[in-house]
Design an enzyme around this catalytic site. Structure first.
Site, PDB file in Angstrom:
ATOM      1  N   GLY A 229       2.493   9.697  11.481  1.00 34.77           N
ATOM      2  CA  GLY A 229       3.840  10.087  11.860  1.00 34.77           C
ATOM      3  C   GLY A 229       4.035  10.380  13.330  1.00 34.77           C
ATOM      4  N   PRO A 268      -2.866   8.418  12.720  1.00 41.75           N
ATOM      5  CA  PRO A 268      -1.772   7.709  13.373  1.00 41.75           C
ATOM      6  C   PRO A 268      -1.940   6.193  13.253  1.00 41.75           C
ATOM      7  CG  PRO A 268      -3.227   8.714  15.008  1.00 41.75           C
ATOM      8  CD  PRO A 268      -3.846   8.944  13.669  1.00 41.75           C
ATOM      9  N   GLY A 269      -0.848   5.531  12.969  1.00 41.94           N
ATOM     10  CA  GLY A 269      -0.848   4.076  12.985  1.00 41.94           C
ATOM     11  C   GLY A 269       0.026   3.597  14.142  1.00 41.94           C
ATOM     12  N   ARG A 270       1.314   3.925  14.028  1.00 44.07           N
ATOM     13  CA  ARG A 270       2.292   3.497  15.032  1.00 44.07           C
ATOM     14  C   ARG A 270       1.904   3.923  16.446  1.00 44.07           C
ATOM     15  NH1 ARG A 270       7.481   2.841  13.581  1.00 44.07           N
ATOM     16  NH2 ARG A 270       7.089   4.098  11.753  1.00 44.07           N
ATOM     17  N   ARG A 306      11.469  -4.534  10.859  1.00 44.90           N
ATOM     18  CA  ARG A 306      11.775  -3.122  11.075  1.00 44.90           C
ATOM     19  C   ARG A 306      13.236  -2.857  11.480  1.00 44.90           C
ATOM     20  NH1 ARG A 306      11.805   0.452  15.072  1.00 44.90           N
ATOM     21  NH2 ARG A 306      11.505   2.594  14.390  1.00 44.90           N
ATOM     22  N   CYS A 335      18.276 -18.430   6.746  1.00 51.53           N
ATOM     23  CA  CYS A 335      19.593 -18.708   6.171  1.00 51.53           C
ATOM     24  C   CYS A 335      20.135 -17.492   5.438  1.00 51.53           C
ATOM     25  CB  CYS A 335      19.493 -19.907   5.233  1.00 51.53           C
ATOM     26  SG  CYS A 335      18.843 -21.340   6.086  1.00 51.53           S
ATOM     27  N   TYR A 363       3.635  -2.263  12.603  1.00 48.94           N
ATOM     28  CA  TYR A 363       4.687  -2.635  11.650  1.00 48.94           C
ATOM     29  C   TYR A 363       5.503  -3.810  12.198  1.00 48.94           C
ATOM     30  CZ  TYR A 363       3.108   1.941  10.173  1.00 48.94           C
ATOM     31  OH  TYR A 363       2.307   3.001   9.812  1.00 48.94           O
TER      32      TYR A 363
END
Ligand SMILES: Cc1ncc(COP(=O)(O)O)c(C=O)c1O
Length: 388
Positions: A229, A268-270, A306, A335, A363
């Protein structure tokens, strides 16, 4: 740290010419800068476990591993990618609300610490092992913080963890288990939060919860996992997370909880992966429709979903075109009128112009709808060191 674009215009141009567009490029230099800045700010009793779901690119994982990272996995595929790093035991965790038996078997065979999401996980692990096995218990807390983009889902009903109020009943049932021992707590209640004080408010509440469980139920925690987060800016003018304040706050929390002598974990990732990435796509055509200027691009939500999910565009620049402020709707080639990458301000554009989307290292492609319409999957280029 936390520049919106990992590469300058010249490098974006070079990458686009060398590899074709659309493509993603990730900077090893930025990955290292993000990791080392965060690591340096945190007390030594905080372990950093990179959340593989943010971006599972093997070179990114290898770079973080070489810097001492642990890893948070949430599928058998992610476990396989981390297994390939041949890490010493104790550096991998396995979370997820719907773990299949095959996945649990794999995690246990790898000696991974499992984050049990409820009694079912505890019982299934107990049946699979023949010796004492430590697990962490994921609790869905009754508290939350204002979570603008609703990724985690607040304190209402949740598929994640065991509801806080159900923990005593679960612990009663768990006394019947032969091998499984709850030795850690896992709570994850924030997403893309750039305000250190809000993160620390949650972390403080988690430590208070852990203390209650310790005092009332005698749980001896080796680990308290505070989840991910940690936020990053997605627009100029947004302040980055103050990692120094986060580190100092965590030190104070540890000092305020002398009963807890184990380690804290952040996943943490982001924060670690987001700033490393740039997505490069050219303008296929421009179109004016009833007062709206559309730039129709080579890629859209098949590569970056995202903006559709959160309503927040990635930062974008027109490479080599300088500044400009014409309202422009960015559409992809799919489309569906859902295929939008945002309404942004850009300079005059022409077909063939190169756009660079920043902070797309987390992401990004791995969250996109790459199968939809069967466009080719864009290459992902690892730029290990600065281009000369
Ligand atoms: C269990 C777990 N840990 C860590 C993360 C990483 O979160 P973030 O990228 O916001 O740091 C997630 C994201 O969904 C998660 O589910």
């Amino acid at each position: 740290m936390t520049d919106l674009f990992a590469f300058d215009d010249g490098t974006c141009q070079q990458l686009a010419e060398a590899h074709g567009t659309p493509c993603f490029a990730y900077s090893g230099t930025v990955a290292e800068a993000q990791f080392t800045a965060l690591r340096a700010a945190l007390p030594s009793r905080v372990r950093l476990a990179y959340a593989v779901k943010a971006n599972p690119h093997p070179a990114l994982l290898a770079r973080f591993a070489s810097l001492g990272a642990s890893f948070d996995c949430a599928s058998i595929g992610e476990l396989g990618r981390v297994e390939a790093l041949r890490l010493p035991p104790g550096r991998t965790f396995f979370a997820g609300p719907g773990k299949r038996e095959e996945e649990l078997r794999k995690a246990l065979a790898m000696g991974v610490r499992v984050q049990a999401e409820g009694f079912e996980d505890l019982a299934r692990i107990d049946a699979l092992v023949d010796r004492e096995t430590a697990v962490n218990l994921r609790v869905h807390p009754a508290f939350d913080i204002d979570e603008g983009n609703r990724i985690i889902g607040g304190s209402g009903p949740s598929a994640f963890g065991v509801d806080e109020e159900e923990v005593p009943a679960l612990l009663m049932r768990a006394t019947a288990l032969r091998h499984v021992r709850i030795r850690g707590l896992h709570v994850f209640a924030a997403s893309n939060q750039r305000d250190a004080s809000k993160l620390l408010a949650i972390h403080g509440a988690v430590l208070d919860l852990a203390k209650r469980l310790h005092q009332q139920h005698g749980l001896a925690f080796e680990q308290i996992d505070l989840g991910g987060g940690l936020g990053i800016p997605y627009a100029s003018g947004q302040a980055p997370l103050d990692v120094g304040a986060l580190g100092q706050g965590l030190s104070s929390l540890l000092a305020a909880h002398p009963w807890f002598t184990g380690e804290l974990i952040l996943e943490p990732g982001r924060f670690l992966a987001g700033p490393t990435g740039v997505y490069l796509a050219r303008v296929v055509r421009l179109k004016a429709s009833r007062g709206t200027r559309f730039a129709i691009l080579e890629g859209g939500i098949n590569h970056l979903i995202r903006p559709l999910l959160t309503g927040e565009p990635f930062p974008v620049k027109a490479v080599g075109r300088g500044e400009g402020a014409l309202p422009t709707t960015l559409a992809g080639p799919l489309c569906t009128s859902l295929d939008r990458l945002g309404e942004v301000l850009l300079p005059e554009l022409a077909a063939g112009d190169l756009l660079a989307f920043g902070s797309t290292g987390a992401y990004g492609l791995n969250e996109g709808m790459t199968h939809f319409l069967s466009h080719p999957v864009p290459p992902e280029i690892w730029v290990g060191d600065p281009l000369s």
